[in-house]
Structure formats: structure tokens, C-alpha cells
Design an enzyme around this catalytic site. Structure first.
Site, PDB file in Angstrom:
ATOM      1  N   HIS A   1       0.826  -1.210   0.000  1.00  0.00           N
ATOM      2  CA  HIS A   1       0.000   0.000   0.000  1.00  0.00           C
ATOM      3  C   HIS A   1       0.864   1.266   0.000  1.00  0.00           C
ATOM      4  O   HIS A   1       2.009   1.261   0.446  1.00  0.00           O
ATOM      5  CB  HIS A   1      -1.040   0.005   1.124  1.00  0.00           C
ATOM      6  CG  HIS A   1      -0.552   0.257   2.508  1.00  0.00           C
ATOM      7  ND1 HIS A   1      -0.995  -0.470   3.592  1.00  0.00           N
ATOM      8  CD2 HIS A   1       0.326   1.151   3.027  1.00  0.00           C
ATOM      9  CE1 HIS A   1      -0.420  -0.025   4.690  1.00  0.00           C
ATOM     10  NE2 HIS A   1       0.393   0.959   4.377  1.00  0.00           N
TER      11      HIS A   1
ATOM     12  N   GLU B   1      -5.063   0.734  -0.146  1.00  0.00           N
ATOM     13  CA  GLU B   1      -4.880  -0.691   0.121  1.00  0.00           C
ATOM     14  C   GLU B   1      -5.061  -1.507  -1.163  1.00  0.00           C
ATOM     15  O   GLU B   1      -5.675  -1.026  -2.129  1.00  0.00           O
ATOM     16  CB  GLU B   1      -5.943  -1.138   1.137  1.00  0.00           C
ATOM     17  CG  GLU B   1      -5.759  -0.543   2.532  1.00  0.00           C
ATOM     18  CD  GLU B   1      -4.723  -1.309   3.365  1.00  0.00           C
ATOM     19  OE1 GLU B   1      -3.652  -1.665   2.838  1.00  0.00           O
ATOM     20  OE2 GLU B   1      -5.013  -1.540   4.552  1.00  0.00           O
TER      21      GLU B   1
HETATM   22  C1  GLP Z   1       1.279   3.301   7.176  1.00  0.00           C
HETATM   23  C2  GLP Z   1       0.955   4.623   6.453  1.00  0.00           C
HETATM   24  C3  GLP Z   1       1.770   4.767   5.200  1.00  0.00           C
HETATM   25  C4  GLP Z   1       3.128   4.186   5.444  1.00  0.00           C
HETATM   26  C5  GLP Z   1       3.022   2.691   5.589  1.00  0.00           C
HETATM   27  C6  GLP Z   1       4.287   2.007   6.018  1.00  0.00           C
HETATM   28  O1  GLP Z   1       0.225   2.689   7.746  1.00  0.00           O
HETATM   29  N1  GLP Z   1      -0.414   4.848   6.158  1.00  0.00           N
HETATM   30  O2  GLP Z   1       1.803   6.127   4.809  1.00  0.00           O
HETATM   31  O3  GLP Z   1       3.992   4.481   4.371  1.00  0.00           O
HETATM   32  O4  GLP Z   1       1.926   2.340   6.396  1.00  0.00           O
HETATM   33  O5  GLP Z   1       4.564   2.275   7.355  1.00  0.00           O
HETATM   34  P1  GLP Z   1       5.948   1.995   8.056  1.00  0.00           P
HETATM   35  O6  GLP Z   1       6.902   2.997   7.501  1.00  0.00           O
HETATM   36  O7  GLP Z   1       5.698   2.170   9.515  1.00  0.00           O
HETATM   37  O8  GLP Z   1       6.342   0.608   7.699  1.00  0.00           O
END
Ligand code: GLP
Length: 243
Positions: free
Chosen positions: A138, A143
Site C-alpha cells: 500500500h 490498500e
Molecule cells: C502506514 C501509512 C503509510 C506508510 C506505511 C508504512 O500505515 N499509512 O503512509 O507508508 O503504512 O509504514 P511503516 O513505515 O511504519 O512501515
């Protein structure tokens, strides 16, 4: 797409910081599309420190956040609004009008989505979009789905995303079930995109996004169609690219 493989997360954050600082030096009123999650934390920390030390002036930038949980407002410790103010906006001291985040507490969420698209449009679109990637591919909270959604919209979060994000909450049940996210239209409309990926849990999604079929089942795969994407990923995240 340009792929920069770094030795570790620190180097990834250093390079991302240099790229954002260079872009902000060229255009002080730059419109930055901004992600939350763990991945950009090193970038925000470095940007704030460059700003504090006078190596960069970020006081005129505009922020457009990708997303917000439905039901969480800026007073909530785990809202993305709070995350952004605490980790970045407050540290560079920008006025509230320059910091845009969807309102997860809006009573009319559909109107909030339209308002947010209008904000992006009125700023002339995003100059530089910083993206993370979910383990399921995503971007923002777009999603895996049957189609790519262009505009800002309300999305039901997948079980896998809620599980991944449960680490921030006291219990998995507390993770909101829905979010407001910009659509792929605003992301793909950005003049330039920096996609950041760190850690082995992103390796499958990153390989699929960069070299797999372009499909809404892997939302990040649409980035293959963008003319100016730089992927900055550490060695662990590149694990399935290098074979
Ligand atoms: C989150 C956010 C995204 C982010 C992704 C990865 O839930 N909505 O914007 O890029 O999931 O998150 P992380 O960097 O904590 O792995």
C-alpha cells in the site's frame, strides 16, 4: 525508476534528507507530500536538525499529508496529525495553514475528502511526494483493491495493515478500522516521488512494486508509470530484488 540501495536505514535517511533539502532550496514554497509510519522518522529528524542548524530553511514549505485514521483527531496521541506535529511540523515551526492533514474527526467525511482534494489542487499539486510502502504494497492508505482510486477517499483498512500498525497501539483492537487517504491521482500527479523502504518485511512488496505487474492488488506498482521516481531502500528491503 531510479533505485538507490543503501547500506542501512541511517544512510537511507541521510540521502532522503539531502534530496528534500535540495528541492526546498530550489523552491522555498515547495509542496511536500508527506508520509507517516516508522520509515520517514529518520528523514524528519534530519530535516528538523538541518533546519535548526540553519543548513536548510523549511519555514515556507507546505505539507500535504497522505492520510489520517477515521475517528482520531489531533488531540489523540496516535493520530497522524499528532505524529506530524510532534515529529516534524513543530520542529520546523511552520504555521498551521501550511500543514495539511485530513481531518479524521470530520462529521461529513465525504466532504472532507473533497475539501482535501481542493486543498491539493489550490496549491498547484504536490512538488515532491515522500512515500513509504506497506508490507502489502500500500501507499498512503491505498490498500490492495480491485481498482486504483484516484481521489481522496475513505478506506477500510485491511487486517494485515491493522496488524502491522497494532505495534503503535495498546491492543490490536484499538487500531481504527478506516482511514481517509489521498488517492493515487494526487500521488501520481506529484512532480517527483521519493519512495522509502527499510527492513526485510518490505522486501516482497518492494520487488513486486518495482518489477511486478502493474495492478491495484499492489498499489505501489502504479509508480512504474510515473516519470520521476527515486526509490531509496536499504539492503534488507532490496533483499528480493537482488535475488
Ligand atoms: C502506514 C501509512 C503509510 C506508510 C506505511 C508504512 O500505515 N499509512 O503512509 O507508508 O503504512 O509504514 P511503516 O513505515 O511504519 O512501515
Amino acid at each position: 525508476m531510479e533505485l538507490i540501495e543503501t547500506g542501512d536505514y541511517g544512510q537511507l535517511s541521510d540521502i532522503a534528507c539531502e534530496e528534500v533539502c535540495k528541492a526546498a532550496a530550489q523552491k522555498p514554497h515547495i509542496v511536500l507530500g508527506l508520509a507517516t509510519g516508522s520509515t520517514p522518522l529518520g528523514l524528519y529528524e534530519r530535516l528538523a536538525s538541518a533546519h535548526r542548524q540553519g543548513k536548510a530553511n523549511l519555514s515556507k514549505v507546505y505539507g500535504i499529508n497522505l492520510d489520517e485514521y477515521v475517528g482520531l483527531g489531533k488531540e489523540h496521541a496516535l493520530s497522524y496529525a499528532r505524529y506530524m506535529w510532534y515529529n516534524f511540523y513543530e520542529l520546523i515551526g511552520i504555521p498551521g495553514e501550511q500543514a495539511n492533514i485530513p481531518d479524521g474527526l470530520a462529521t461529513d467525511l465525504e466532504s472532507e475528502c473533497r475539501r482535501y482534494d481542493e486543498v491539493i489542487r489550490s496549491l498547484g499539486g504536490i512538488d515532491l511526494q515522500v512515500l513509504g510502502i506497506g508490507a502489502n504494497g500500500h501507499i498512503g492508505f491505498n490498500e490492495p483493491a480491485d481498482f486504483f482510486a484516484r481521489d481522496t477517499h475513505i478506506v477500510q483498512l485491511s487486517d494485515s495493515t491493522r496488524q502491522m500498525n497494532a505495534r503503535f497501539f495498546d491492543s490490536p483492537q484499538q487500531v481504527p478500522t478506516a482511514a481517509v487517504t489521498v488517492g493515487v491521482g494526487a500521488i501520481m500527479g506529484a512532480k517527483r516521488i521519493l519512495l522509502l523502504a527499510s527492513g526485510p518485511e518490505k522486501a516482497t512488496a518492494l520487488a513486486a512494486a518495482l518489477y511486478g505487474a502493474i495492478t491495484p492488488r499492489v498499489p505501489a506498482s502504479i509508480l512504474q508509470l510515473h516519470p520521476c521516481v527515486t526509490v531509496i531502500a536499504d539492503r534488507a528491503a532490496c533483499g528480493e530484488i537482488n535475488g
